[in-house]
Motif scaffolding. Structure first.
Motif, PDB file in Angstrom:
ATOM      1  N   ILE A   1     -27.039 107.177 -10.484  1.00 26.74           N
ATOM      2  CA  ILE A   1     -28.074 107.067 -11.524  1.00 26.74           C
ATOM      3  C   ILE A   1     -28.843 105.759 -11.354  1.00 26.74           C
ATOM      4  O   ILE A   1     -30.077 105.727 -11.495  1.00 26.74           O
TER       5      ILE A   1
ATOM      6  N   GLU B   1     -30.698 105.743 -21.895  1.00 27.78           N
ATOM      7  CA  GLU B   1     -32.112 105.867 -22.275  1.00 27.78           C
ATOM      8  C   GLU B   1     -32.713 104.488 -22.538  1.00 27.78           C
ATOM      9  O   GLU B   1     -33.818 104.176 -22.075  1.00 27.78           O
TER      10      GLU B   1
ATOM     11  N   HIS C   1     -31.618 112.112 -10.119  1.00 28.84           N
ATOM     12  CA  HIS C   1     -32.821 111.519 -10.720  1.00 28.84           C
ATOM     13  C   HIS C   1     -33.637 112.589 -11.451  1.00 28.84           C
ATOM     14  O   HIS C   1     -34.044 112.401 -12.609  1.00 28.84           O
TER      15      HIS C   1
ATOM     16  N   ILE D   1     -26.598 112.480 -20.423  1.00 29.15           N
ATOM     17  CA  ILE D   1     -27.162 111.140 -20.518  1.00 29.15           C
ATOM     18  C   ILE D   1     -27.161 110.746 -22.000  1.00 29.15           C
ATOM     19  O   ILE D   1     -27.577 111.525 -22.863  1.00 29.15           O
TER      20      ILE D   1
ATOM     21  N   LEU E   1     -22.935 107.577 -21.098  1.00 32.35           N
ATOM     22  CA  LEU E   1     -22.736 108.807 -20.342  1.00 32.35           C
ATOM     23  C   LEU E   1     -21.586 109.554 -20.988  1.00 32.35           C
ATOM     24  O   LEU E   1     -20.609 108.934 -21.424  1.00 32.35           O
TER      25      LEU E   1
ATOM     26  N   CYS F   1     -31.756 113.807 -14.613  1.00 36.77           N
ATOM     27  CA  CYS F   1     -31.784 112.801 -15.694  1.00 36.77           C
ATOM     28  C   CYS F   1     -33.174 112.703 -16.316  1.00 36.77           C
ATOM     29  O   CYS F   1     -33.310 112.539 -17.533  1.00 36.77           O
TER      30      CYS F   1
ATOM     31  N   GLY G   1     -31.862 115.262 -18.911  1.00 39.19           N
ATOM     32  CA  GLY G   1     -30.863 114.375 -19.520  1.00 39.19           C
ATOM     33  C   GLY G   1     -29.480 114.987 -19.488  1.00 39.19           C
ATOM     34  O   GLY G   1     -28.575 114.568 -20.219  1.00 39.19           O
TER      35      GLY G   1
ATOM     36  N   TYR H   1     -35.107 107.924 -18.393  1.00 34.26           N
ATOM     37  CA  TYR H   1     -34.121 108.984 -18.534  1.00 34.26           C
ATOM     38  C   TYR H   1     -33.839 109.176 -20.014  1.00 34.26           C
ATOM     39  O   TYR H   1     -33.548 108.207 -20.728  1.00 34.26           O
TER      40      TYR H   1
END
Length: 331
Positions: free
Chosen positions: A173, A261, A57, A256, A223, A60, A64, A268
């Motif tokens: 995630i 996003e 977490h 990421i 990803l 991200c 990212g 994120y």
């Protein structure tokens, strides 16, 4: 379609960089130096579950981007994947050209050099091979390299391992976003989620201070899982600076991408990154993009939207998103 391959240019013994590869002054590595020696997040999958959720977490949210160790993919398998990619790029140019793609017609699978439009028409110092790995019914084995003969077997084995790791990461995630662990994978098409392989070859460059292997960009996928060879070059953007990424052996790089996003409503961020080139050495990277099927609708998760946090992104199909991204159009 006649395309000048970067690998062919590099082996021609150039002393100066052709003009089409010289970046605008503000983009040149000599004028936008990266910060060295800062450790990007490195996360071991052997840790307790609650620690993993928290660390992923934070990575991200803040970067990212993160590196994963103890992921369960044998280093020997990654080595065979890399050997197969190297062998393809060692083939004579006329052999590689049999696999040439044509992005101008929307045909991206195969051997290529330029992938997206660029407003100032500058080129990146890279050749690549791109193809779908999953789901099986969409895979076109006819355009996979026939040489080396091991390419298909080792790539399919790698695909199976990546599917396992991807599922674990998407669950972590999801939990980091405060959602049920299966939500993210389901939103990306479930078992129909696509895995795309892109092998990047960055040959030695006569003036690396003026060029970029890949210009600053975010990945349009959800990803990206990447492994490089031992030549550094990846840099990520954070807090107004470029940061050079070191490579611990046997780690996987996780980016990421744009779709996470959007789904996270900006909680994120899709990481902005670029790739530098080297004067003496060839850099290579093996990137696998995890993306939803083209017809999948992607928009912010309803659970992450309220009066204080309205939707920051529109909902559209992944095909619509891709079209805008490739053609540098507003989303």
């Amino acid at each position: 379609m006649e395309v000048e391959r970067v690998q062919a240019l590099a082996t021609a013994g150039l002393e100066a960089l052709p003009a089409q590869f010289v970046r605008p002054s503000h983009e040149r590595p000599e004028n936008s130096r990266a910060i060295e020696g800062v450790t990007v997040p490195v996360i071991s999958l052997s840790q307790p579950h609650d620690v993993l959720v928290r660390e992923i977490h934070e990575a991200c949210r803040d970067w990212g981007f993160f590196l994963v160790t103890n992921h369960g993919i044998p280093g020997e398998l990654i080595g065979r994947v890399q050997d197969a990619g190297r062998e393809f790029f060692r083939l004579p140019l006329e052999e590689k050209e049999k696999y040439a793609n044509d992005p101008s017609r929307g045909s991206f699978e195969g051997y290529g050099t330029k992938m997206t439009k660029n407003h100032d028409e500058k080129l990146e110092w890279v050749d690549y091979f791109f193809h779908l790995m999953h789901p099986p019914y969409k895979v076109r084995h006819d355009i996979w390299p026939q040489h080396p003969p091991s390419y298909r077997e080792v790539t399919e084995e790698y695909n199976e391992e990546l599917l396992k790791v991807t599922e674990v990461l998407l669950e972590l995630i999801s939990e980091g976003l405060g959602l049920e662990k299966n939500v993210l994978k389901a939103s990306l098409g479930g078992d129909q989620m696509e895995l795309e392989m892109k092998i990047n070859l960055y040959p030695p460059c006569p003036q690396p201070q003026l060029a970029l292997g890949v210009e600053p960009h975010t990945d349009m996928s959800a990803l990206t899982i990447l492994v490089p060879n031992d030549v550094p070059g990846l840099q990520v953007w954070k807090d107004g600076n470029w940061f050079a990424v070191d490579y611990p052996p046997n780690a996987l790089f996780f980016h990421i991408g744009d779709q996470i996003e959007v789904l996270s409503n900006g909680k994120y961020k899709s990481v902005l990154h670029r790739s530098l080139v080297n004067k003496e050495k060839t850099r290579m990277s093996w990137a696998v993009f995890c993306a939803p099927p083209q017809e999948t609708l992607i928009g912010p998760f309803p659970e992450l939207i309220n009066d204080q946090n309205p939707a920051k992104y529109s909902t559209k199909t992944y095909a619509e998103f891709r079209y805008c991204k490739f053609n540098k159009l507003p989303q």
